[in-house]
Design a protein around this motif. Structure first.
Motif, PDB file in Angstrom:
ATOM      1  N   GLY A 119      49.459  48.396  48.312  1.00 30.07           N
ATOM      2  CA  GLY A 119      50.111  48.755  46.962  1.00 30.07           C
ATOM      3  C   GLY A 119      50.495  47.554  46.142  1.00 30.07           C
ATOM      4  O   GLY A 119      50.273  46.430  46.597  1.00 30.07           O
ATOM      5  N   ASP A 120      50.956  47.848  45.025  1.00 29.16           N
ATOM      6  CA  ASP A 120      51.152  46.645  43.968  1.00 29.16           C
ATOM      7  C   ASP A 120      52.300  45.593  44.620  1.00 29.16           C
ATOM      8  O   ASP A 120      52.056  44.337  44.178  1.00 29.16           O
ATOM      9  N   ASP A 121      52.942  46.060  45.456  1.00 27.71           N
ATOM     10  CA  ASP A 121      53.731  45.205  46.046  1.00 27.71           C
ATOM     11  C   ASP A 121      53.076  43.852  46.845  1.00 27.71           C
ATOM     12  O   ASP A 121      53.571  42.799  47.069  1.00 27.71           O
ATOM     13  N   ARG A 122      51.692  44.336  47.260  1.00 29.44           N
ATOM     14  CA  ARG A 122      50.925  43.402  48.224  1.00 29.44           C
ATOM     15  C   ARG A 122      50.684  42.276  47.519  1.00 29.44           C
ATOM     16  O   ARG A 122      50.304  41.027  47.693  1.00 29.44           O
ATOM     17  N   VAL A 123      50.403  42.527  45.983  1.00 33.96           N
ATOM     18  CA  VAL A 123      49.909  41.389  45.066  1.00 33.96           C
ATOM     19  C   VAL A 123      50.994  40.994  44.002  1.00 33.96           C
ATOM     20  O   VAL A 123      50.961  40.334  43.005  1.00 33.96           O
ATOM     21  N   ALA A 124      52.332  41.051  44.451  1.00 32.00           N
ATOM     22  CA  ALA A 124      53.552  40.875  43.568  1.00 32.00           C
ATOM     23  C   ALA A 124      53.579  39.354  43.403  1.00 32.00           C
ATOM     24  O   ALA A 124      53.910  38.950  42.177  1.00 32.00           O
TER      25      ALA A 124
END
Length: 264
Positions: free
Chosen positions: A65-70
């Motif tokens: 999810g977006d947290d992986r590329v935060a």
């Protein structure tokens, strides 16, 4: 699978792709922790946007999810970019359904800012970014992909193929709402056809690949329309690798013609 229109796999055995699918050195994925430590020790300076607040979407890969590329998104914000999440939470659904979430985010960001959006995508997220550039050429300013199988959407390791088959089984049993029978049907045909299509002419497009990628065949990341850059990185570690970040910075500040170079 080879470059061209999408063709569903005939059988599960065909989908496993043996022996070619065990070629990527998956054991090298153990480097990701060391790569993150190297990034924390020496982070490259973020790229300067073409104008303050230029919009950018950072698209995560499969099962992420977006947290992986935060970290990557925050780094771009430090440089003055308006870096937004896509709205993906875990990226485990069929490509057609997850791409619809990212497509809505692109349209919304372009409408809100009135400016074309830069797309940076990791792995399957890079496939999504390429598909959106094909679908919405006027809404996309530039495209950067990281370890994305652009010329063969299933140029991936056997471990990932087995994972998707297990996830599809869990969906059929009603225990999850993950991927369905994508490799064997037409639900994602349009997505794959757009990934395999030619990028819009004149689009600044950089494809970053690692020859030691343990998940995606680096050959599949060599899009003929892209400026192809090779690095030495694990697949999972590409979103937090100093050499990859340096290549992203160069891609977002350069308008070089397509060609091959090495960074990192």
């Amino acid at each position: 699978m080879s470059e061209g229109a999408w063709q569903p796999f005939r059988t599960p055995l065909h989908y496993l792709g043996l022996p070619r699918s065990v070629t990527p050195p998956i054991w090298r994925e153990r480097r990701a922790g060391a790569e993150l430590a190297a990034l924390r020790a020496a982070r490259p300076a973020p790229p300067t946007p073409p104008e303050p607040g230029a919009p950018v979407l950072v698209v995560p890969g499969f099962a992420a999810g977006d947290d992986r590329v935060a970290l990557l998104r925050d780094w771009l914000r430090e440089g003055g970019w308006d870096a937004r999440p896509t709205g993906l939470t875990d990226g485990r659904r069929c490509s057609s359904r997850d791409l619809a979430v990212v497509e809505a985010a692109l349209v919304r960001l372009h409408t809100e800012t009135g400016r074309p959006v830069t797309l940076v995508g990791h792995s399957r997220g890079g496939m999504f970014a390429k598909a959106l550039a094909v679908r919405h050429p006027r809404r996309v300013r530039a495209l950067v992909t990281l370890g994305s199988p652009l010329t063969d959407p299933f140029g991936i390791h056997l471990a990932v193929r087995l994972l998707t088959m297990w996830m599809a089984t869990m969906t059929r049993l009603g225990r999850r709402d993950w991927v369905r029978d994508c490799p064997f049907g037409d639900c994602c045909r349009e997505v794959h056809d757009d990934v395999l299509a030619a990028a819009p002419p004149g689009l600044p497009f950089t494809s970053i690949a690692s020859r030691s990628d343990g998940i995606v065949s680096w050959h599949a990341s060599q899009d003929p329309a892209a400026r192809c850059v090779t690095v030495d990185s694990s697949h999972g570690g590409m979103v937090a690798h100093p050499g990859v970040w340096a290549a992203i910075a160069d891609a977002l500040t350069s308008s070089d013609a397509p060609g091959r170079s090495r960074v990192g």
